[in-house]
Design a protein around this motif. Structure first.
Motif: not given
Lengths: 373, 284
Positions: B134-135, B144, A15-16, A1-2, B138, B142, A19, B204, A4-12
């Motif tokens: 979802v956003r 926490e 979806p995490d 969980m540490t 996320e 990220a 979450g 990204a 950060p997964t919310a960022t960038g194209r990967r996350a797009a």
């Protein structure tokens, strides 16, 4: 969980999955919508009940069932009319008064919630910051100088113009660097109330005895002079204000972040402010024009609703209108019946209950902030 | 009825690699008649972390506000996504850049989840609205902050508020992020976390401008650093090029030593300090 997964194209792309489901489900809904539905239906039911009781109660008592029958009859839904005296008491005295209480209460409650949202300050209220007395100056001046060139609308229009002027004055005087500090707002209210009081005093000085009794009515606040034409005169103002207000709910939520962050989220803040201040002035002025100075309804109702249902304006604005109507219909019932045959002034009654509440709110706000900045 | 959304605001597509997200040219800003920024030439590109550093009052926050189109240029121009900032509506700007203010406040007891969800406001009524939940999730993961999603914002500690405010900015998902001292209230671990988020955003393909006081943090995580002094750019470039003992000592008015991190080689900036016991009276 540490990580950060919310960022960038990967996350797009994916979806995490980690979450938290609780947060995801909640989204922006805040307190459960079931709770809000329950609260809304509770308020509506209470309002209808108190309105009916109020229409039935008085020196000439009408059984509750007869009130319902008569209303149904006039609405052509069956039922049957009362005898002539009953019909007259109900339709010429009680019901216009109840309906006016609903409109004025709704306008005051909604205006309070709006104003608190616009100023981002839970202590903003038309009465506290002087808008009500500003509007009363207009109404009182119209009475004292015997102006009636606009017919039934004269006092409403004067109250509206004076109320609007006061709102703008308070707005300009109490803001600095895009924020309104509590202390500035309250002090500005003191100054505005003092000035309005002086102007009303001047009007009293120039008025004759008959006019003075009319003026006293404004200062104490009362629904005793309710008639259908008055209801019709206040209806458009209150209706426009009440219909427009909820439309701004989401943008008002964003304004809680502050002026700049709201703009960063796409809100045209200046325009929003101007429109909402006009709406607030419309609501307050129409209420003051009909019922005089009735304070604290707009403070008490939104605050209680925020405690129960959260601060989201989508519910808060219509909810405060409903709650304000409920409070004022109840208060007017008490004002009419507590000291029969005399009548307590309505504004005095709401201030008696509202002032200690305001005091408590001040203390609480101060404690939370650790003193006034 | 009152015509708020007269122009249909079209959400932009994601910025191309290296695209100019914001460009200041000959930018000057005056606040209350006093010149705060003068002759700023600076371009923020997609895919980079650009840090603004400098002593107190050098104009870092004002430059950030200018890039956010909060303050109008007195001279020069500011382009956002290729167009003068004044030509965009508030909402069109909100599609393109998100801003983290220095101190976040919320007037009413909105919960953390509600505050983060406010970041989605610009996308209401667009196709991206479907992604809202979802956003938000996320962004909260990220930073926490999901653990206290239901608590009112006002009940949080300073560090928690800062992370929630950042989550709101992340949830907005714009090509350009402007962050004013995002690490100021944070402990060591969360400082690193925030900078790692900035790094990942840049990788990204987004552009991140971040005001920092900690030069070591700036050197370790930024692609470029802009050093401000008295409202002017003293230097712009890669941290290892511009963070020299000479320049920093002069800009900050205090001698510094620049060392290389033994592991990464990134510059470490240490103020020169007298030895203990010799402190007083050293410079007479």
């Amino acid at each position: 969980m540490t990580a950060p997964t919310a960022t960038g194209r990967r996350a797009a792309a994916e979806p995490d999955p980690a979450g938290p489901p609780a947060a995801r489900e909640r989204g922006m809904r805040g307190p459960g919508s079931g709770r809000i539905a329950l609260l809304t239906s509770g308020l509506v039911a209470a309002l209808v009940a108190v309105a009916l009781v109020s229409a039935a109660t008085g020196a000439y008592a009408i059984p509750l069932g007869d009130v319902v029958d008569s209303v149904l009859h006039r609405a052509r839904l069956g039922g049957e009319p009362l005898d002539r005296v009953g019909e007259s008491v109900l339709w010429d005295a009680r019901l216009p008064r109840v309906v006016l209480a609903v409109l004025v209460g709704a306008a005051l409650g909604c205006a309070g919630a709006l104003m608190q949202g616009v100023f981002g300050n839970p202590l903003a209220e038309p009465g506290v910051i002087g808008i009500s007395s500003g509007a009363a100056v207009g109404a009182v001046a119209a009475i004292a100088f015997g102006l009636d060139f606009l017919g039934d609308w004269t006092i409403t229009v004067f109250a509206f113009v004076a109320g609007l002027g006061t709102v703008l004055l308070v707005y300009v005087l109490s803001r600095s660097e895009g924020r309104t500090e509590v202390v500035t707002l309250i002090l500005t209210g003191i100054a505005v109330n003092a000035f309005a009081g002086a102007l009303i005093g001047l009007c009293v000085f120039f008025a004759d005895n008959a006019q003075i009794s009319g003026i006293t009515f404004w200062q104490l606040g009362s629904l005793a002079q309710a008639t259908w034409p008055k209801v019709l005169a206040v209806l458009p103002c209150a209706a426009v204000g009440l219909l427009v207000a909820p439309w701004f709910a989401r943008r008002l939520d964003l304004l809680a972040l502050g002026e700049r962050p709201a703009r960063h989220l796409g809100v045209d803040v200046e325009r929003l402010r101007v429109v909402l201040i006009l709406v607030t002035a419309l609501l307050t002025a129409s209420a003051v024009a009909m019922a005089g100075i009735i304070t604290f309804v707009g403070l008490l109702v939104p605050h209680l609703l925020r405690m129960v249902a959260g601060p989201g304006h989508r519910f808060l604005l219509p909810g405060s209108a409903l709650g304000g109507a409920l409070v004022l219909v109840s208060a007017d019932l008490v004002a009419r019946t507590a000291a029969q045959p005399a009548e307590l002034p309505l504004g005095v009654l709401t201030a008696l209950i509202g002032s200690p509440f305001f005091f408590w709110l001040l203390r609480r706000t101060r404690r939370r902030q650790g003193g006034w900045a | 009825m009152i015509g708020f959304r007269t122009r249909a605001a079209e959400p932009p597509s994601a910025p191309a690699a290296g695209a100019e997200l914001a460009e200041a040219a000959g930018l000057a800003v005056r606040l209350g008649g006093r010149p705060v920024l003068t002759g700023i030439d600076l371009t923020v590109r997609a895919g980079e972390v650009l840090t603004l550093v400098g002593p107190n009052g050098a104009g870092k926050s004002t430059l950030l506000a200018a890039l956010a189109a909060d303050v109008a240029p007195a001279e020069g121009r500011l382009l956002v996504d290729g167009r003068p900032a004044a030509d965009w509506t508030a909402r069109e700007l909100a599609f393109r850049r998100a801003v983290l203010p220095q101190a976040a406040t919320v007037s009413f007891p909105f919960t953390v989840a509600e505050v983060v969800a406010m970041g989605r406001a610009p996308w209401a009524g667009t196709a991206a609205e479907d992604e809202d939940d979802v956003r938000v999730a996320e962004a909260m993961a990220a930073t926490e902050v999901a653990g206290f999603a239901d608590r009112p914002f006002g009940a949080l500690s300073g560090g928690e508020r800062a992370r929630v405010a950042l989550a709101r900015v992340l949830a907005q998902r714009t090509g350009l992020l402007l962050l004013d001292e995002p690490t100021a209230a944070l402990d060591l671990r969360h400082q690193e976390q925030v900078m790692r988020i900035c790094r990942e955003l840049a990788e990204a393909g987004r552009g991140v401008v971040v005001v920092l006081h900690d030069l070591g943090l700036a050197a370790a995580w930024a692609d470029r650093a802009a050093v401000l002094r008295g409202g002017r750019l003293a230097a712009v470039g890669a941290p290892e090029e511009v963070f020299t003992e000479g320049l920093l000592g002069e800009v900050y008015g205090h001698p510094v030593r620049v060392l290389a991190d033994p592991e990464t080689g990134a510059p470490l900036i240490v103020p020169r300090r007298p030895r203990r016991g010799e402190a007083a009276g050293a410079d007479g």
